[in-house]
Design a protein around this motif. Structure first.
Motif, mmCIF file in Angstrom:
data_model
loop_
_atom_site.group_PDB
_atom_site.id
_atom_site.type_symbol
_atom_site.label_atom_id
_atom_site.label_comp_id
_atom_site.label_asym_id
_atom_site.label_seq_id
_atom_site.Cartn_x
_atom_site.Cartn_y
_atom_site.Cartn_z
ATOM 1 N N UNK A 52 23.527 -44.612 18.341
ATOM 2 C CA UNK A 52 24.088 -45.718 19.128
ATOM 3 C C UNK A 52 25.102 -46.520 18.309
ATOM 4 N N UNK A 53 24.779 -46.773 17.040
ATOM 5 C CA UNK A 53 25.716 -47.497 16.179
ATOM 6 C C UNK A 53 27.015 -46.713 15.991
ATOM 7 N N UNK A 54 26.882 -45.415 15.853
ATOM 8 C CA UNK A 54 28.084 -44.585 15.681
ATOM 9 C C UNK A 54 28.903 -44.546 16.965
ATOM 10 N N UNK A 104 13.386 -42.547 15.770
ATOM 11 C CA UNK A 104 13.895 -43.918 15.901
ATOM 12 C C UNK A 104 15.209 -44.073 15.133
ATOM 13 N N UNK A 105 15.234 -43.567 13.901
ATOM 14 C CA UNK A 105 16.438 -43.706 13.080
ATOM 15 C C UNK A 105 17.621 -42.947 13.697
ATOM 16 N N UNK A 106 17.355 -41.735 14.219
ATOM 17 C CA UNK A 106 18.432 -40.970 14.833
ATOM 18 C C UNK A 106 18.991 -41.693 16.048
ATOM 19 N N UNK A 116 31.114 -47.436 15.801
ATOM 20 C CA UNK A 116 31.863 -46.590 14.886
ATOM 21 C C UNK A 116 31.344 -46.591 13.460
ATOM 22 N N UNK A 117 30.068 -46.924 13.285
ATOM 23 C CA UNK A 117 29.479 -46.973 11.936
ATOM 24 C C UNK A 117 29.003 -45.579 11.543
#
Length: 320
Positions: free
Chosen positions: A305-307, A298-300, A311-312
């Motif tokens: 997706x955020x990255x 889940x975290x990956x 761009x986080x």
């Protein structure tokens, strides 16, 4: 767009070779994947990306790695750039061992004259004798006695043998055994790889040299980091390889106490483990790992997706 991975070296030579092997496996799965960050001068291997990754990076860390999810995210373009500082020590992450022989070609080092049929025992000592890492530590001398008695082979000790208490205990237990001084990392690696009969230590270096060898028998203590009861996130147990003999050890968190040093020279027995017993150890480990593995997936996915879309930067990993 071609996905790019920068491998971040972690640990010693054995770890870094396994990182390269993992990268090779990913490239076999994803044609066109660009891999950089490889710097193994002892093997003449260097791989660099043509341009650095973006400053805000997604970074995988730690031991655990969900290779199937990572492959899917790379294939569909969700992940386009990645720093890989994770180790991912699991047998199913690697290609067949023959695939890696061209990467790590054999050198001229061989067993000394008259020792071709000896039992080569790789000793890990030096820094791990201290309170360095709970999943490493030295192997009890009684285990060496057991294997020497069972095989009837002449023992030859090599590796990190010095003037410390552990090395002295080995010399006292085997006063007529041959003791080979270290030939340096590459010389020791090739010596292990050239032996017909090997006892490995709790070390990725020792494990990899034996696995890549053409040995007839490999005696592997299922101890420390190799014990699924201790590290459910690691599986370096080649159960389908007929060369291997596996031996059971209790869970031990090594911290170099006087009591633990006393146990290194105490009588003990280490049962031979069947393939069924080994599979049960791994199945039990997988059940214990499952909740953490679900959180990791889940975290990956969220971090990827955020990255990708915002761009986080982010780090993903599991604590052992």
């Amino acid at each position: 767009m071609v996905s790019r991975i920068e491998v971040v070296p972690v640990g010693n030579l054995g770890n870094q070779m396994l990182q390269l092997m993992l990268a090779e496996s990913l490239q076999q799965r994803l044609r066109g994947l660009d891999i950089g960050g490889i710097d193994l001068p002892d093997w003449g291997l260097t791989r660099k990306l043509a341009a650095p990754l973006a400053p805000r990076r997604l970074r995988l860390i730690g031991q655990h790695l969900d290779l199937m999810l990572l492959e899917r995210l790379l294939a569909n373009g969700t992940i386009r750039e990645l720093e890989l500082a994770a180790l991912g020590f699991r047998m199913h992450h690697y290609l067949p061992r023959a695939s890696y022989q061209p990467l790590f070609p054999r050198r001229a080092t061989a067993m000394p004259d008259g020792l071709a049929d000896a039992l080569l025992i790789n000793v890990r000592g030096a820094e791990i004798l201290a309170d360095t890492h709970p999943d490493y530590g030295p192997i009890p001398v009684a285990f060496y006695r057991q294997i020497v008695a069972a095989t009837g082979l002449r023992p030859v000790f090599m590796g990190q043998i010095s003037d410390d208490a552990y090395s002295r205990a080995i010399r006292q237990a085997f006063p007529t055994a041959t003791m080979l001084q270290s030939r340096g990392p590459m010389g020791d690696f090739e010596l292990i790889r050239s032996a017909r009969h090997v006892v490995t230590s709790v070390s990725t270096f020792s494990w990899l040299a034996a696995w890549l060898s053409d040995a007839q028998t490999i005696h592997m203590p299922v101890f420390g980091m190799f014990n699924p009861a201790q590290r459910e996130d690691i599986d370096l147990l080649p159960l389908d390889d007929p060369r291997y003999r596996f031996y059971g050890f209790p869970v031990r968190q090594w911290n170099g106490t006087p009591a633990q040093f006393d146990a290194l020279v105490a009588p003990a027995d280490f049962p031979s483990l069947t393939t069924d017993a080994m599979r049960k150890l791994l199945d039990d480990a997988a059940r214990r790992l499952a909740p953490s593995a679900r959180r990791y997936r889940h975290r990956l996915l969220v971090r990827a997706l955020l990255h990708r879309w915002v761009g986080i930067a982010g780090r993903v990993g599991l604590r052992p």
